[in-house]
Design a protein around this motif. Structure first.
Motif, short mmCIF file in Angstrom:
data_model
loop_
_atom_site.label_atom_id
_atom_site.label_comp_id
_atom_site.label_asym_id
_atom_site.label_seq_id
_atom_site.Cartn_x
_atom_site.Cartn_y
_atom_site.Cartn_z
N GLY A 1 -30.96 24.74 -1.66
CA GLY A 1 -31.64 25.32 -2.62
C GLY A 1 -32.67 26.08 -1.29
N LYS A 2 -34.36 26.71 -2.79
CA LYS A 2 -35.08 27.09 -1.36
C LYS A 2 -36.00 26.88 -2.50
CE LYS A 2 -34.78 31.15 0.16
NZ LYS A 2 -35.49 32.30 0.58
N SER B 1 -35.21 27.49 2.92
CA SER B 1 -34.06 26.71 2.00
C SER B 1 -33.77 25.65 2.62
CB SER B 1 -33.01 27.61 2.92
OG SER B 1 -32.80 29.37 2.13
N ASN C 1 -33.21 25.06 -6.96
CA ASN C 1 -34.81 25.81 -6.19
C ASN C 1 -35.87 25.33 -6.88
OD1 ASN C 1 -32.39 27.65 -5.24
ND2 ASN C 1 -32.19 28.39 -7.15
#
Length: 809
Positions: free
Chosen positions: A27-28, A58, A96
């Protein structure tokens, strides 16, 4: 070295086999403005698994066993987030994360400013397996300092740490000599010197001289805990100095960095680093080569450093690791100078045949285990296999080298030890408290061979001539067992109290050949000593605001009887059968904190009591003969002020600026180190005359140690100027001002030295650094040596320049 790299190769092959991933979480991490947040710690709660977000925000976590988890997201300056999730075998899961800024606290301030150019922080109240609350401590973020790291320039590295006195006589950067609060800087022996939390000196309790210093280009931070560290780490009066090596990059599978430096006097240094994280494995390795001639004549150095570290998450609760560090050195020592020679030409050298070498190998095994959500265990097993070798003409510096056979001295160190630590969080009266406890075992063996007859050549050669022997040859064994417990009691959100106990048992044995005189062997009287004692400590913190607090601490300390204390200079000398360890305590009271995000400070008073100091006095026997008697003679007291402040006027006035930012700092210390009741004797015309050092200043203790600096930063460019302003000091306890003929005693004058260094990071890929050390070419010295690497005055280095080019992949 072949063994080291064979093991690393095998481990990396094993990592490649493991790269067939079962599943993946990715994810980020963004902030509220949708900007990427790098360096965020993402941990699976209750496990040893964790990664960091990269420069684009990331993150990727591979090879997670199937199950239900909580992802804990931490970044100082932002609110902590906990995200429950489930993952199945062979599943790719995406999470995220958006971070929200948190209200400013002292810990958050320490980190947010460090992301700029401030290189001085402090340790959190509880950090992994240790308690730091209520203790005066500093964290030097080495990578964020503009300094000549290729040469381990300690004057720049410790510039923001108040009260650090430095012996600047080793232009090669191989050895570090620092101290604080009026203590002796000799190879940093009043500090408990460690690397990644384990011992790197020959014997902390018997021969604590730090011959090994890691390259600063790979040191992530230097942690200094003053004398209050004695409960958790050991009893040294100076406290703990721990070099934390750069850890494997948790945001990438592979990263590589090279730094190459050229400079004055033929300096060339190349530093090469690689590391990364893949699934359950992470790894790092570096190699540094440094060669050149120091500033003085007859000086040369050639050093090699190598280090590897591999860690493996055996399961979600167990992390095991292997570290190995190797150093080999070849150093030509220019010797000392008389005062007349120094005043005429400080670069001069009258010793061209003196050499020094310290091959060093340090292996370590580590393990961390999570027992419960609140309780963790740590285990370290470590060893040192090393040598200290010297060859040269060792007569007083006012005697000309006769070009005859040189003296050879060699030490061989074989040590091993183990430490187990536990830390647990528990609730009492509705408040969270922390208990840290541990056990330690250490076995040190020193084989000392001295006064050997070497060749009459000029090159480094530690072999004896044919038929030659070491006239002094003895063994020293030291076994140390210890147990400690320290607890943080939190009475409110503002007030906490720490209390601790440490039990020590030390068993020492020394025996062997003392000397050979007229072909007659003189056997050293065996020395056997066993001691048991208890140390206590107590500290406290009280927060005035979330970002400001008072702190205080009292901790007992001691300095064990060392190998040098048990070795008489002559056979007529007598060692007191009841010779005791030196005992005392450290006391601190201070105020530290932050003003918004543009200033931080730490100011305080300290008091160090050093009792039962060891010395030698003359005694006249009934038959009229005189012998030297080594015993506990008296005490000394160091007290004074230490202060540090760093200020960003641009942020204070305008918050943001298109034209860059300024950081101004001052590190100030006033140290009054004096002897109390301390008996002395001298022999005049065959009669013993008694005296006392009471009121004399302690040797090698400047009263003033001030350092000032300013850093300008614009985007990825920064430049730092600093001034070191250090007062005078005496080289002997008698406070002799006029030097003797051999220049081993006499006043050490005050001095001022300026340095300037700059760095630029281009596209986060190319690194440029440059600087000038001793900008005004000040001629000064910080030490008069009685023996090696002197004897005589050991000059500091004049003006030198350096240039560094680096590349990151």
């Amino acid at each position: 070295m072949k063994l080291v790299f064979s093991i690393v190769s095998a481990l990396l092959i094993g990592m490649n086999v493991s790269f067939a991933q079962k599943n993946m979480l990715k994810g980020k991490v963004l902030d509220e403005t949708n900007q990427a947040v790098p360096g965020v710690a993402l941990i699976l709660e209750g496990t040893v698994r964790g990664v960091q977000s990269d420069l684009s925000g990331s993150y990727t976590m591979r090879d997670i066993p199937e199950g239900d988890y909580v992802l804990k997201v931490n970044m100082l300056g932002y609110e902590e987030i906990k995200l429950p999730f489930s993952i199945k075998d062979a599943e790719n899961r995406e999470l995220n994360i958006t971070l929200k800024e948190a209200p400013l606290s002292l810990d958050a301030f320490e980190f947010t400013v460090s992301r700029g150019i401030m290189g001085q922080e402090r340790l959190p109240e509880v950090d992994r397996f240790r308690i730091n609350a209520g203790k005066k401590n500093e964290v030097i973020r080495v990578g964020e300092i503009n300094a000549n790291l290729a040469m381990n320039n300690s004057r720049q590295i410790f510039s923001r740490t108040p009260g650090i006195s430095i012996w600047e006589n080793d232009g090669s950067g191989i050895q570090l000599g620092v101290a604080a609060r009026g203590l002796n800087p000799n190879r940093s022996w009043e500090f408990n010197v460690r690397m990644n939390g384990y011992d790197i000196t020959p014997d902390p309790m018997g021969y604590p001289e730090a011959y090994f210093t890691p390259p600063m280009e790979v040191v992530e931070q230097i942690e200094i805990v003053r004398g209050a560290s004695s409960i958790q780490y050991g009893s040294q009066f100076g406290g703990l100095m721990n070099f934390v090596m750069r850890k494997p990059d948790k945001s990438k599978r592979f990263t590589f960095e090279t730094l190459n430096t050229v400079g004055s006097n033929g300096l060339f240094s190349t530093f090469n680093y690689l590391g990364g994280t893949e699934g359950k494995w992470n790894y790092t390795a570096y190699y540094q080569k440094r060669v050149g001639n120091s500033w003085r004549d007859n000086s040369y150095f050639n050093t090699d450093h190598a280090h590897v570290e591999v860690n493996y998450a055996a399961n979600n609760r167990l992390l095991i690791g292997l570290e190995m560090t190797y150093m080999t050195t070849e150093s030509q020592q220019p010797g000392g100078l008389t005062d007349e020679q120094f005043n005429s030409d400080p670069r001069k050298s009258t010793r061209e045949r003196n050499w020094f070498s310290t091959p060093w190998f340090i292996p370590a095994l580590t393990a961390e285990y999570i027992l419960t959500e609140n309780t963790k265990l740590s285990w370290k097993a470590f060893g040192t296999f090393a040598e200290r070798n010297s060859v040269g003409f060792m007569r007083p510096i006012n005697q000309e080298d006769d070009l005859g056979n040189r003296q050879v001295d060699r030490d061989f160190y074989t040590t091993y030890g183990s430490e187990v630590r536990m830390i647990t969080e528990y609730s009492l009266f509705g408040k969270s408290n922390t208990l840290a406890a541990g056990l330690r075992y250490f076995n040190g063996f020193i084989d000392r061979k001295q006064l050997g007859t070497g060749d009459n050549g000029t090159e480094m050669n530690f072999d004896l001539i044919s038929g030659g022997v070491f006239r002094r040859d003895f063994d020293f064994t030291n076994i140390n067992q210890a147990a400690f417990a320290e607890n943080v009691f939190r009475f409110s959100n503002k007030w906490l109290l720490t209390t601790g106990l440490r039990y020590e048992r030390i068993s020492s044995n020394m025996e062997g050949l003392f000397n050979i005189v007229n072909e007659q062997e003189q056997i050293l009287l065996p020395q056997n000593r066993t001691r048991n004692f208890l140390l206590v400590g107590i500290g406290s913190e009280y927060k005035i605001t979330p970002s400001m607090e008072f702190y205080t601490n009292f901790s007992q300390a001691y300095r064990p009887v060392l190998i040098s204390d048990l070795t008489p200079p002559a056979t007529t000398d007598i060692i007191d059968e009841n010779l005791q360890d030196s005992r005392g305590f450290n006391f601190d009271f201070g105020y530290r904190g932050a003003v918004q995000n543009w200033m931080k400070f730490d100011v305080g008073y300290f008091y160090l009591n050093y009792a039962d100091r060891i010395g030698t006095i003359a005694q006249q026997n009934n038959d009229g003969t005189i012998n030297q008697f080594r015993t506990n003679l008296g005490n000394s007291v160091s007290q004074g002020f230490e202060g540090y402040v760093e200020f960003d006027p641009v942020t204070a006035l305008t918050k943001t600026s298109k034209f860059g930012y300024l950081h101004l700092f001052a590190s100030l210390a006033f140290v009054d180190a004096r002897y109390g009741d301390f008996a002395t004797t001298s022999v005049r015309e065959g009669v013993v005359v008694e005296g006392n050092l009471k009121g004399n200043r302690v040797e090698n203790a400047p009263r003033k140690i001030n350092r000032y600096g300013v850093t300008y930063r614009y985007n990825r460019f920064s430049v730092t100027w600093q001034l070191s302003d250090v007062g005078d000091a005496f080289s002997d306890a008698s406070n002799t001002v006029a030097p003797n003929a051999a220049s081993t005693v006499g006043l050490i004058p005050a001095y001022r030295v300026q340095d300037i260094s700059a760095s630029m990071d281009i596209k986060r890929k190319y690194i440029l650094k440059a600087g000038v050390n001793n900008l005004t070419n000040e001629m000064y010295f910080t030490r008069r040596a009685g023996g090696y690497p002197g004897p005589g005055i050991m000059p500091g280095e004049g003006r030198t320049i350096y240039f560094t080019f680096g590349l990151k992949l």
